[in-house]
Design a protein around this motif. Structure first.
Motif, PDB file in Angstrom:
ATOM      1  N   MET A 170       6.869  -1.592  15.382  1.00  0.00           N
ATOM      2  CA  MET A 170       7.576  -2.166  16.524  1.00  0.00           C
ATOM      3  C   MET A 170       8.292  -1.088  17.314  1.00  0.00           C
ATOM      4  O   MET A 170       8.833  -1.361  18.383  1.00  0.00           O
ATOM      5  CB  MET A 170       8.615  -3.188  16.030  1.00  0.00           C
ATOM      6  N   GLY A 171       8.336   0.140  16.785  1.00  0.00           N
ATOM      7  CA  GLY A 171       8.989   1.245  17.479  1.00  0.00           C
ATOM      8  C   GLY A 171      10.503   1.219  17.364  1.00  0.00           C
ATOM      9  O   GLY A 171      11.204   1.727  18.244  1.00  0.00           O
ATOM     10  N   LEU A 172      11.020   0.627  16.297  1.00  0.00           N
ATOM     11  CA  LEU A 172      12.474   0.593  16.116  1.00  0.00           C
ATOM     12  C   LEU A 172      12.986   1.973  15.684  1.00  0.00           C
ATOM     13  O   LEU A 172      12.238   2.774  15.132  1.00  0.00           O
ATOM     14  CB  LEU A 172      12.849  -0.437  15.050  1.00  0.00           C
ATOM     15  N   SER A 173      14.280   2.213  15.893  1.00  0.00           N
ATOM     16  CA  SER A 173      14.866   3.494  15.511  1.00  0.00           C
ATOM     17  C   SER A 173      14.975   3.583  13.989  1.00  0.00           C
ATOM     18  O   SER A 173      15.060   2.553  13.308  1.00  0.00           O
ATOM     19  CB  SER A 173      16.249   3.636  16.123  1.00  0.00           C
ATOM     20  N   LYS A 228      16.261   1.299   8.702  1.00  0.00           N
ATOM     21  CA  LYS A 228      16.924   1.446   7.417  1.00  0.00           C
ATOM     22  C   LYS A 228      17.839   0.261   7.129  1.00  0.00           C
ATOM     23  O   LYS A 228      17.838  -0.296   6.020  1.00  0.00           O
ATOM     24  CB  LYS A 228      17.744   2.740   7.418  1.00  0.00           C
ATOM     25  N   SER A 229      18.587  -0.125   8.140  1.00  0.00           N
ATOM     26  CA  SER A 229      19.532  -1.215   7.898  1.00  0.00           C
ATOM     27  C   SER A 229      18.790  -2.531   7.686  1.00  0.00           C
ATOM     28  O   SER A 229      19.179  -3.351   6.862  1.00  0.00           O
ATOM     29  CB  SER A 229      20.561  -1.304   9.030  1.00  0.00           C
ATOM     30  N   ARG A 230      17.692  -2.728   8.415  1.00  0.00           N
ATOM     31  CA  ARG A 230      16.926  -3.967   8.232  1.00  0.00           C
ATOM     32  C   ARG A 230      16.288  -4.029   6.855  1.00  0.00           C
ATOM     33  O   ARG A 230      16.245  -5.086   6.232  1.00  0.00           O
ATOM     34  CB  ARG A 230      15.829  -4.073   9.291  1.00  0.00           C
ATOM     35  N   VAL A 231      15.753  -2.890   6.402  1.00  0.00           N
ATOM     36  CA  VAL A 231      15.113  -2.859   5.080  1.00  0.00           C
ATOM     37  C   VAL A 231      16.141  -3.240   4.015  1.00  0.00           C
ATOM     38  O   VAL A 231      15.884  -4.091   3.159  1.00  0.00           O
ATOM     39  CB  VAL A 231      14.505  -1.472   4.784  1.00  0.00           C
ATOM     40  N   LEU A 232      17.323  -2.648   4.113  1.00  0.00           N
ATOM     41  CA  LEU A 232      18.368  -2.926   3.128  1.00  0.00           C
ATOM     42  C   LEU A 232      18.798  -4.387   3.166  1.00  0.00           C
ATOM     43  O   LEU A 232      18.905  -5.054   2.144  1.00  0.00           O
ATOM     44  CB  LEU A 232      19.588  -2.039   3.395  1.00  0.00           C
ATOM     45  N   GLU A 233      19.013  -4.868   4.389  1.00  0.00           N
ATOM     46  CA  GLU A 233      19.506  -6.232   4.541  1.00  0.00           C
ATOM     47  C   GLU A 233      18.475  -7.242   4.016  1.00  0.00           C
ATOM     48  O   GLU A 233      18.809  -8.196   3.315  1.00  0.00           O
ATOM     49  CB  GLU A 233      19.808  -6.511   6.020  1.00  0.00           C
ATOM     50  N   PHE A 283       0.805  -1.229   0.000  1.00  0.00           N
ATOM     51  CA  PHE A 283       0.000   0.000   0.000  1.00  0.00           C
ATOM     52  C   PHE A 283       0.834   1.273   0.000  1.00  0.00           C
ATOM     53  O   PHE A 283       0.333   2.341  -0.308  1.00  0.00           O
ATOM     54  CB  PHE A 283      -0.937   0.020   1.215  1.00  0.00           C
ATOM     55  N   GLU A 284       2.114   1.201   0.367  1.00  0.00           N
ATOM     56  CA  GLU A 284       2.894   2.426   0.575  1.00  0.00           C
ATOM     57  C   GLU A 284       3.332   3.080  -0.740  1.00  0.00           C
ATOM     58  O   GLU A 284       3.176   2.503  -1.815  1.00  0.00           O
ATOM     59  CB  GLU A 284       4.123   2.097   1.429  1.00  0.00           C
ATOM     60  N   GLU A 285       3.916   4.272  -0.597  1.00  0.00           N
ATOM     61  CA  GLU A 285       4.374   5.016  -1.777  1.00  0.00           C
ATOM     62  C   GLU A 285       5.607   4.389  -2.416  1.00  0.00           C
ATOM     63  O   GLU A 285       5.754   4.387  -3.627  1.00  0.00           O
ATOM     64  CB  GLU A 285       4.752   6.439  -1.380  1.00  0.00           C
ATOM     65  N   THR A 286       6.498   3.909  -1.550  1.00  0.00           N
ATOM     66  CA  THR A 286       7.716   3.292  -2.095  1.00  0.00           C
ATOM     67  C   THR A 286       7.892   1.906  -1.484  1.00  0.00           C
ATOM     68  O   THR A 286       7.329   1.595  -0.432  1.00  0.00           O
ATOM     69  CB  THR A 286       8.986   4.108  -1.752  1.00  0.00           C
ATOM     70  N   VAL A 287       8.698   1.111  -2.159  1.00  0.00           N
ATOM     71  CA  VAL A 287       8.978  -0.244  -1.682  1.00  0.00           C
ATOM     72  C   VAL A 287       9.629  -0.174  -0.298  1.00  0.00           C
ATOM     73  O   VAL A 287       9.262  -0.915   0.614  1.00  0.00           O
ATOM     74  CB  VAL A 287       9.891  -0.978  -2.684  1.00  0.00           C
ATOM     75  N   ALA A 288      10.579   0.757  -0.136  1.00  0.00           N
ATOM     76  CA  ALA A 288      11.285   0.869   1.147  1.00  0.00           C
ATOM     77  C   ALA A 288      10.293   1.147   2.281  1.00  0.00           C
ATOM     78  O   ALA A 288      10.366   0.534   3.352  1.00  0.00           O
ATOM     79  CB  ALA A 288      12.331   1.971   1.075  1.00  0.00           C
ATOM     80  N   LYS A 289       9.362   2.073   2.057  1.00  0.00           N
ATOM     81  CA  LYS A 289       8.379   2.404   3.105  1.00  0.00           C
ATOM     82  C   LYS A 289       7.484   1.213   3.409  1.00  0.00           C
ATOM     83  O   LYS A 289       7.092   0.982   4.548  1.00  0.00           O
ATOM     84  CB  LYS A 289       7.511   3.585   2.658  1.00  0.00           C
ATOM     85  N   ASP A 290       7.146   0.464   2.362  1.00  0.00           N
ATOM     86  CA  ASP A 290       6.284  -0.695   2.573  1.00  0.00           C
ATOM     87  C   ASP A 290       6.983  -1.746   3.417  1.00  0.00           C
ATOM     88  O   ASP A 290       6.417  -2.292   4.368  1.00  0.00           O
ATOM     89  CB  ASP A 290       5.841  -1.288   1.219  1.00  0.00           C
ATOM     90  N   ILE A 291       8.252  -2.001   3.104  1.00  0.00           N
ATOM     91  CA  ILE A 291       8.997  -2.999   3.874  1.00  0.00           C
ATOM     92  C   ILE A 291       9.167  -2.524   5.319  1.00  0.00           C
ATOM     93  O   ILE A 291       9.145  -3.309   6.257  1.00  0.00           O
ATOM     94  CB  ILE A 291      10.380  -3.277   3.223  1.00  0.00           C
ATOM     95  N   ALA A 292       9.293  -1.202   5.505  1.00  0.00           N
ATOM     96  CA  ALA A 292       9.569  -0.641   6.835  1.00  0.00           C
ATOM     97  C   ALA A 292       8.340  -0.613   7.751  1.00  0.00           C
ATOM     98  O   ALA A 292       8.471  -0.436   8.960  1.00  0.00           O
ATOM     99  CB  ALA A 292      10.134   0.773   6.693  1.00  0.00           C
TER     100      ALA A 292
END
Lengths: 288, 285
Positions: free
Chosen positions: A113-116, A121-126, A98-107
């Motif tokens: 979960m309230g992560l920093s 960012k690092s989890r999305v990339l990994e 549903f999100e605007e970008t793939v990165a936002k959707d994965i995040a």
């Protein structure tokens, strides 16, 4: 070590109405950490209903679900935490993007979960990397991706939360053979890397034969068995009665064994069958 | 032999998205010059990886899509002629992947009656067609059930019955077993073979399952918008390396035979069924 246990787990749909149906009937299970598990069963065998109990989407009619030894329904305020630990990816998850970008959707899950920001960012990339999604894709709209990449984006969203248990319902439905194989290899690599437990619900005996260590077999609302994959595929006749089957190659090897050829019992992939047949041929040649 | 489907140099591309792009650049063609003839009463499987154009081609057969250039004829009827649309769709019926998207009524027999009702078939004739169609797919005893209570394989057979009730000469099935369990898959495949063998209905089956394609008389492999292979299953699957190269596969028994042959053993090249594999192995062991 056991991470998830069920004790006498029973679930009845529409209890007290003429449509009453017990979909899960007294299931006792003990699922280990760091394992790749295949979940198989005839349509309506209760496997999806069972899976929906593992992260508290359904509450048992009777019996318990224990995560790390804790009854997940003992304190309802902690259910949210359970859902962070047990990730569930439905069939055709790409419809949930549903999100605007793939990165936002994965995040999205990680944000909840309230992560920093940094951690997210690092989890999305990994995670994107583990699923073979190139960095350029992350800033695109998820709706502009191909079918296979959309599905990866949706699965990545749950993987990024690093659940202890990840349940995937038919992640390869509709993919071509090469796409299936790649997806399954990536899922197995994720499992190995994160040392989590992955439950793979599948109708393809060939896929679970190649990629799982254990098989959970459901039949008519009951747990038929939960054993090592090779042990399950020895029981070809019983599986057929459940409306399942064994991989084509396993069936050929078993017929040969029944005819008296000296082949091992646990041949259910083309690779192992080839090795065993070649070994037999060489032995035959040596004895001549 | 009479040709029921004739595709002549079909080229097709999906329209580019005009919103994102002020001057829409043309999308590349998904079908690039496809020519194909299918014989009446035959059973053809169409294979190809995701995005190869095989579903796009199938949608041309009953005029859901029209070619940008080239012609598609169904029993001699040009799909580009709008006046013939009803005739074409009655002659060539289509079954899709997800049974839940194809069922419109709340009772099985009403669902099967939907198409003939729309074709204006007289009521007595509808009754007969619905009964015959449900019997043909072995779902007659479920005629008064609600479709929601059926399994995937049963729903898919109801969807097939809905097409049969139009008395088509040809049925195109686009991955009809993708969402089914092994038993459901078997039920649907048995139904398809029965309709082909007993009623002489022409079958075009699009699938990702190589074992299903092995049951056909002919396999057409579409890759990147062109026809790459077009032959019997035995001949197509004997090209193991080529099939893998284009993202497809071969049945497991074919692969084992291929591997043994590569290792220097005398195994025939054209093995596609379990029985053939068993025979070949017994010969060398």
């Amino acid at each position: 070590m056991a991470i998830l246990k069920t004790e006498g787990l029973t679930y009845t749909y529409s209890a007290g109405t003429p449509f009453e149906k017990t979909a899960v009937d007294h299931v006792d299970l003990c699922i280990e950490e760091n394992t790749m598990i295949g979940v198989i069963g005839h349509t309506g065998s209760g496997k999806s209903t069972l899976m929906q109990h593992f992260n508290g989407l359904l509450q048992p009619t009777s019996g318990k679900v224990l995560l790390n030894g804790q009854d997940i329904w003992a304190d309802k305020s902690k259910l949210r935490e359970v859902r962070f630990q047990v990730g569930l990816v439905f069939q055709y998850p790409e419809y949930q993007l549903f999100e605007e970008t793939v990165a936002k959707d994965i995040a999205f899950g990680c944000k909840n979960m309230g992560l920093s920001e940094e951690e997210i960012k690092s989890r999305v990339l990994e995670t994107a990397n583990m699923l073979g999604m190139e960095k350029e894709l992350l800033e695109r709209s998820p709706f502009a991706l191909s079918g296979g990449q959309k599905r990866r984006a949706a699965i990545a969203g749950v993987m990024a939360m690093r659940p202890k248990i990840l349940i995937l319902d038919e992640p390869c439905a509709g993919l071509d053979p090469k796409g299936r194989n790649l997806m399954l290899r990536q899922i197995r690599d994720y499992q190995k890397k994160t040392k989590s437990t992955v439950l793979l619900v599948s109708h393809s005996m060939e896929d679970v034969a190649e990629f799982t260590e254990k098989l959970l077999v459901m039949s008519k609302a009951k747990l038929f068995c939960y054993e090592e994959t090779y042990q399950v595929f020895r029981r070809a006749d019983e599986l057929k009665q459940l409306g399942l089957r064994v991989p084509q190659i396993a069936s050929v090897m078993q017929t040969l064994r029944k005819k008296g050829y000296n082949l091992p019992e646990d041949l259910y992939t083309v690779e192992s069958a080839k090795a065993a047949v070649l070994a037999l041929l060489r032995k035959g040649a040596a004895s001549c | 032999m009479e040709k029921i489907i004739k595709a002549e140099h079909i080229v097709f591309r999906y329209p580019a998205d005009a919103e994102e792009n002020q001057q829409p650049a043309k999308n590349p063609p998904i079908l690039k010059d496809i020519s194909l003839e299918i014989e009446k009463g035959s059973f053809t499987a169409v294979l190809g990886h995701n995005g190869s154009g095989k579903s796009t081609f199938a949608k041309h057969i009953n005029a859901i899509l029209l070619p940008e250039s080239g012609k598609m004829f169904v029993e001699g009827l040009d799909t580009a002629n709008e006046n013939l649309l009803f005739d074409i769709r009655q002659k060539a019926g289509m079954v899709f992947q997800n049974p839940d998207n194809q069922i419109v009524a709340t009772v099985v027999e009403e669902d099967v009656a939907f198409a003939p009702e729309n074709l204006g078939v007289p009521p007595a004739e509808i009754r007969k067609r619905v009964d015959d169609a449900l019997k043909a797919v072995n779902m007659y005893e479920y005629r008064n059930h609600a479709p929601t209570q059926l399994s995937g394989g049963q729903k898919q057979r109801v969807a097939i019955a809905g097409v049969i009730a139009m008395q088509p000469d040809c049925i195109i099935l686009d991955e009809p077993t993708a969402m089914l369990d092994p038993q459901g898959r078997q039920e649907v495949m048995q139904t398809i073979r029965k309709l082909n063998q007993e009623q002489g209905i022409t079958i075009v089956l699009i699938t990702h399952y190589m074992e299903e394609a092995a049951l056909a008389d002919r396999i057409v492999v579409i890759d990147d918008g062109v026809i790459l292979l077009d032959d019997t299953p035995k001949k197509v699957f004997s090209q193991v390396e080529k099939m893998k190269e284009i993202g497809l596969d071969v049945p497991q028994v074919t692969e084992l035979a291929y591997e043994l042959r590569k290792a220097g053993y005398a195994v025939p090249a054209e093995i596609i069924t379990e029985e053939e594999c068993l025979q070949a192995l017994e010969k060398i062991l």
